[in-house]
Design an enzyme around this catalytic site. Structure first.
Site, PDB file in Angstrom:
ATOM      1  N   GLU A   1     -27.397 -25.167 -31.251  1.00 39.19           N
ATOM      2  CA  GLU A   1     -27.625 -24.091 -30.288  1.00 39.19           C
ATOM      3  C   GLU A   1     -29.078 -24.117 -29.850  1.00 39.19           C
ATOM      4  O   GLU A   1     -29.982 -24.012 -30.680  1.00 39.19           O
ATOM      5  CB  GLU A   1     -27.294 -22.730 -30.914  1.00 39.19           C
ATOM      6  CG  GLU A   1     -27.415 -21.585 -29.930  1.00 39.19           C
ATOM      7  CD  GLU A   1     -27.136 -20.224 -30.563  1.00 39.19           C
ATOM      8  OE1 GLU A   1     -27.840 -19.849 -31.528  1.00 39.19           O
ATOM      9  OE2 GLU A   1     -26.206 -19.543 -30.088  1.00 39.19           O
TER      10      GLU A   1
ATOM     11  N   TYR B   1     -29.358 -20.992 -21.669  1.00 40.43           N
ATOM     12  CA  TYR B   1     -28.743 -21.045 -22.996  1.00 40.43           C
ATOM     13  C   TYR B   1     -27.827 -22.260 -23.030  1.00 40.43           C
ATOM     14  O   TYR B   1     -27.115 -22.533 -22.064  1.00 40.43           O
ATOM     15  CB  TYR B   1     -27.902 -19.788 -23.253  1.00 40.43           C
ATOM     16  CG  TYR B   1     -27.067 -19.881 -24.511  1.00 40.43           C
ATOM     17  CD1 TYR B   1     -27.565 -19.431 -25.728  1.00 40.43           C
ATOM     18  CD2 TYR B   1     -25.791 -20.467 -24.490  1.00 40.43           C
ATOM     19  CE1 TYR B   1     -26.810 -19.551 -26.886  1.00 40.43           C
ATOM     20  CE2 TYR B   1     -25.044 -20.585 -25.651  1.00 40.43           C
ATOM     21  CZ  TYR B   1     -25.564 -20.119 -26.847  1.00 40.43           C
ATOM     22  OH  TYR B   1     -24.826 -20.246 -27.992  1.00 40.43           O
TER      23      TYR B   1
END
Ligand code: GDP
Ligand code: MN
Length: 397
Positions: A206, A118
């Site tokens: 993101e 992530y």
């Protein structure tokens, strides 16, 4: 302003960030053509069909599917395009899918050497600095990781004077447990990602997941990008990426007339000058037992035209049962605002369907109250905050 995954990836690509390749399609036929073209360019046999909507969690809602041949590409694209996609991040009725991204399959089946990370770049408002947030736990809900295993999330703050330093990129690659070629690739990835973030005037990038392939390539499989609205005037290319179909229709109209409006779920519409006062007004409504239907900052001018525009925007929300106007007359005089409210109300005629509570405080507040009380309209006036709250309570009954 939020972007679609494919647009975010376009930006990443333009800054040299490696991405999972894909082509946008609006119907099954275009999807098949896209798949053929991708096979020619990348050699991929399988394809992933990904719904393009402004919401995450698409995989969970059935908006991301693997197609193992062209027939499946056609079928799956046909299913996804036009569907109401419901994900943990959409409302209960979901979002209509107008297009899909046909992407190369970058996961090699049965391959234990791939890993998902992530990574996001965003502004840390507490410190006023950009930061890179990253984790070894990619591919799943970051909120869940934050709750259950917060020690697996790392932050790297960037000094605005120096930008991202090479040692920081290396530290990130190290903390992600990488070595050799993958380590080098990750430092390149992070450096290019940060450049893309800062030079596009974004407030968030993101990437979940960032994929490490078994041949040690690092790439963005997903991209969620938010560009700072205040920078769009100097980022024309990105401003054109706006997809109004994905946005709240009332907010789009409000923006067109220059009103600062955010749609909410409640029953009391608000019209306020100044963002701070608008927040306080929303608290006041809650205290009175109501729920704010919107945030609306009319700004410095509160003349009849402006007030009428604001009335019309607020009333587009069917949930509105009353409108509370809370204006502080500092530069703008309260009596002029009061006259504006009265004139706007008269102009609206039958279109004005709900009671109005007006609280004017500041220069000429008493005179303003008189103007409203004498107008003979269904407008309740107040000077004190508490008075206004009580009147909201009264009309909600
Ligand atoms: P999100 O659910 O909206 O976050 O959409 P993502 O783009 O992150 O995709 C969801 C999931 O689909 C990812 O976490 C991957 O596990 C999977 N996925 C994405 N691309 C591929 C691919 O090329 N091949 C395979 N097999 N799975 C993929
Ligand atoms: Mn994702």
């Amino acid at each position: 302003m939020n972007l679609h995954e494919y647009q975010g990836k376009e930006i990443l690509d333009s800054f040299g960030v490696r991405i999972q390749r894909g082509i946008v399609a609006h119907n099954s036929k275009e999807a098949v053509d896209a798949a053929k073209q991708l096979t020619a360019e990348t050699g991929t046999g399988w394809h992933v069909i990904k719904a393009q909507v402004h919401a995450g969690g698409r995989g969970k809602g059935g908006g991301v599917k693997l197609a193992k041949n062209l027939k499946e590409v056609e079928e799956i694209a046909g299913e996804i395009i036009g569907m109401q996609l419901i994900t943990p991040q959409t409302s209960a009725e979901g979002k209509k899918v107008h297009q899909v991204l046909v992407a190369e399959d970058v996961y090699y089946p049965g391959d234990s050497e791939t890993s998902e990370f992530y990574m996001s770049v965003l502004l840390n408002r507490a410190t006023g600095r950009n930061m890179i947030m990253y984790s070894t736990e990619g591919g799943m809900d970051i909120e869940e990781v934050a709750e259950k295993t917060p020690h697996l999330i790392f932050n790297e703050e960037i000094d605005p004077a120096t930008g991202l330093m090479p040692f920081q990129a290396r530290k990130i690659a190290f903390n992600l447990g990488l070595s050799g070629m993958a380590f080098k690739e990750m430092t390149k990835f992070v450096t290019a990602l940060y450049k893309a973030y800062s030079e596009s005037d974004s407030s968030m990038f993101e990437i979940n997941p960032v994929l490490k392939t078994s041949d040690d390539k690092i790439m963005a499989v997903d991209a969620k990008v938010t560009i700072d609205d205040n920078a769009l005037f100097r980022r024309k290319k990105y401003a054109e990426m706006r997809d109004l179909r994905e946005e709240n229709a009332i907010e789009v109209e409000a923006r067109a007339v220059g009103l600062n409006y955010v749609d909410l779920d409640g029953n009391v519409g608000c019209m306020v000058n100044g963002a701070g006062l608008a927040m306080a007004t929303m608290d006041l409504i809650k205290m009175a037992g109501g729920e704010p239907a919107n945030f609306l900052d009319v700004g410095g001018t509160a003349d009849a035209k402006r007030v009428e525009e604001a009335f019309r925007i607020i009333l587009k929300d069917d949930g509105v049962k009353a409108i509370l106007i809370n204006i502080f007359g500092g530069i703008v005089r309260c009596d002029r605002v009061a006259q504006g409210v009265v004139d706007a109300y008269r102009n609206m005629g039958d279109a004005m369907k709900v009671p109005i509570i007006v609280r004017l405080q500041g220069t000429n507040a008493e005179l303003a109250k008189e103007i409203i009380d004498k107008s003979g309209l269904a407008v309740h006036s107040a000077v004190q905050f508490q008075e206004a709250a009580d009147k909201v309570k009264e009309v909600l009954k």
